[in-house]
Enzyme design. Structure first.
Site, mmCIF file in Angstrom:
data_model
loop_
_atom_site.group_PDB
_atom_site.id
_atom_site.type_symbol
_atom_site.label_atom_id
_atom_site.label_comp_id
_atom_site.label_asym_id
_atom_site.label_seq_id
_atom_site.Cartn_x
_atom_site.Cartn_y
_atom_site.Cartn_z
ATOM 1 N N LYS A 90 -4.757 21.685 -9.989
ATOM 2 C CA LYS A 90 -4.335 22.662 -10.990
ATOM 3 C C LYS A 90 -3.630 21.971 -12.154
ATOM 4 O O LYS A 90 -2.786 21.104 -11.945
ATOM 5 C CB LYS A 90 -3.393 23.686 -10.360
ATOM 6 C CG LYS A 90 -4.043 24.544 -9.282
ATOM 7 C CD LYS A 90 -3.052 25.518 -8.687
ATOM 8 C CE LYS A 90 -3.682 26.353 -7.582
ATOM 9 N NZ LYS A 90 -2.691 27.284 -6.970
ATOM 10 N N ASP B 18 -11.413 10.317 -5.836
ATOM 11 C CA ASP B 18 -12.703 11.005 -5.845
ATOM 12 C C ASP B 18 -12.651 12.244 -6.745
ATOM 13 O O ASP B 18 -13.508 13.115 -6.647
ATOM 14 C CB ASP B 18 -13.125 11.400 -4.419
ATOM 15 C CG ASP B 18 -12.091 12.292 -3.734
ATOM 16 O OD1 ASP B 18 -11.012 12.519 -4.324
ATOM 17 O OD2 ASP B 18 -12.349 12.737 -2.602
ATOM 18 N N ASP C 49 10.195 6.599 1.283
ATOM 19 C CA ASP C 49 9.704 6.840 -0.063
ATOM 20 C C ASP C 49 9.414 5.522 -0.777
ATOM 21 O O ASP C 49 10.284 4.656 -0.902
ATOM 22 C CB ASP C 49 10.762 7.645 -0.818
ATOM 23 C CG ASP C 49 10.423 7.870 -2.267
ATOM 24 O OD1 ASP C 49 9.241 7.812 -2.623
ATOM 25 O OD2 ASP C 49 11.361 8.098 -3.061
ATOM 26 N N THR D 209 -15.033 5.348 3.790
ATOM 27 C CA THR D 209 -14.559 6.222 4.858
ATOM 28 C C THR D 209 -15.574 7.336 5.132
ATOM 29 O O THR D 209 -16.461 7.606 4.318
ATOM 30 C CB THR D 209 -13.211 6.858 4.494
ATOM 31 O OG1 THR D 209 -13.405 7.749 3.389
ATOM 32 C CG2 THR D 209 -12.193 5.792 4.109
ATOM 33 N N LYS D 210 -15.412 8.002 6.274
ATOM 34 C CA LYS D 210 -16.295 9.120 6.617
ATOM 35 C C LYS D 210 -16.185 10.222 5.560
ATOM 36 O O LYS D 210 -17.179 10.813 5.149
ATOM 37 C CB LYS D 210 -15.928 9.659 8.000
ATOM 38 C CG LYS D 210 -16.232 8.706 9.134
ATOM 39 C CD LYS D 210 -15.807 9.298 10.468
ATOM 40 C CE LYS D 210 -16.068 8.320 11.599
ATOM 41 N NZ LYS D 210 -15.628 8.866 12.920
ATOM 42 N N GLU E 1 0.852 -1.188 0.000
ATOM 43 C CA GLU E 1 0.000 0.000 0.000
ATOM 44 C C GLU E 1 0.884 1.232 0.000
ATOM 45 O O GLU E 1 1.799 1.356 0.816
ATOM 46 C CB GLU E 1 -0.937 0.040 1.204
ATOM 47 C CG GLU E 1 -1.829 1.274 1.172
ATOM 48 C CD GLU E 1 -2.927 1.283 2.215
ATOM 49 O OE1 GLU E 1 -3.812 2.157 2.118
ATOM 50 O OE2 GLU E 1 -2.904 0.433 3.112
ATOM 51 N N ASP F 259 -3.117 12.362 -3.842
ATOM 52 C CA ASP F 259 -3.376 13.779 -4.077
ATOM 53 C C ASP F 259 -3.669 14.019 -5.557
ATOM 54 O O ASP F 259 -2.864 13.673 -6.413
ATOM 55 C CB ASP F 259 -2.154 14.597 -3.644
ATOM 56 C CG ASP F 259 -2.457 16.084 -3.543
ATOM 57 O OD1 ASP F 259 -3.148 16.611 -4.446
ATOM 58 O OD2 ASP F 259 -2.003 16.714 -2.578
#
Length: 262
Positions: free
Chosen positions: A174, A206, A147, A241-242, A95, A170
């Protein structure tokens, strides 16, 4: 889930933790730098994370001291013996970027027959997952606080993994920052090469533009085969997840991609 930590490709320094009981190669707190260069300067190389601030709680510090020696796998520039690291022979899933470890702990508890090697450089996240390991009595997790690109390059030989999870990296919204995204062809190739035949790569996001890029990049890797026509149904093991549930209630989408090694 590791948004903003192991969720992008960028050059960044690694600092040592301030806890004297920890291995010297465990990186310290990280912080985002939105003005950092898109590409490494001469003599530097790409990394799988960006720096991010964060505070380690007393409970997380105790988890480092009490559980770190058993569950932290120090980075070494040499192939790791996974059976020795986990104390057993079992299928192993890598993971990349587990954030605070909520989903990781859930999946590890659901799949006790599988080993989970988890890479994360954010100190509070590492401490949080160690704390969950202790609270839930999990024995099938090892954390390499380093890393992930280094881990792939030096610790994991080709064909050694049964799966890879990359959840909610992430998205770098942009356009000028898109090249910082984690899922780029060079890394995808590394991941594919380290999967056994039939092993899987599961990514989730998402952010629809990132999902579209993921689909394009993964589809172009000749060692991988899409298990769906485009996006996959959410596999049973990945928890809601929440954060994700709140987004779904607001009408936001979530896209899962599951590819297998040919």
């Amino acid at each position: 889930m590791g948004r903003g930590v192991a969720g992008s490709l960028q050059s960044a320094p690694v600092m040592n933790l301030p806890v004297t009981d920890l291995p010297p190669d465990v990186p310290g707190p990280t912080e985002s730098n939105d003005d950092a260069p898109l590409h490494p300067r001469h003599g530097e190389r790409l990394k799988s994370f960006v720096r991010r601030n964060g505070r380690t709680t007393d409970g997380q510090q105790r988890a480092f001291a009490e559980l770190g020696p058993q569950y932290l796998l120090p980075y070494r520039a040499a192939p790791v013996d996974l059976a020795d690291a986990f104390g057993r022979e079992a299928p192993t899933v890598l993971e990349i970027g587990f954030g605070m470890g909520e989903a990781t702990a859930h999946i590890a508890a659901l799949m006790p027959e599988t080993n989970f090697l988890c890479c994360e450089v954010h100190e509070p996240g590492v401490g949080a997952l160690l704390k969950r390991i202790g609270e839930q009595g999990l024995t099938n997790i090892r954390i390499c606080a380093h890393d992930a690109v280094d881990v792939l390059d030096h610790m994991l030989p080709h064909g050694v993994l049964d799966g890879v999870h990359v959840f909610f990296p992430d998205p770098w919204h942009k356009k000028r920052h898109n090249k910082r995204r984690l899922l780029q062809p060079p890394l995808v190739k590394k991941l594919a090469e380290r999967l056994r035949a039939g092993g899987y790569l599961h990514c989730a996001t998402d952010w629809q533009p990132y999902a579209e890029q993921m689909l394009e990049v993964l589809a172009q890797e000749p060692l991988l085969h899409n298990t769906a026509v485009a996006y996959a149904d959410k596999p049973h093991y990945r928890p809601l997840t929440k954060f994700e549930n709140r987004g779904l209630k607001l009408g936001h989408g979530v896209w899962d991609l599951v590819f297998t090694r040919t």
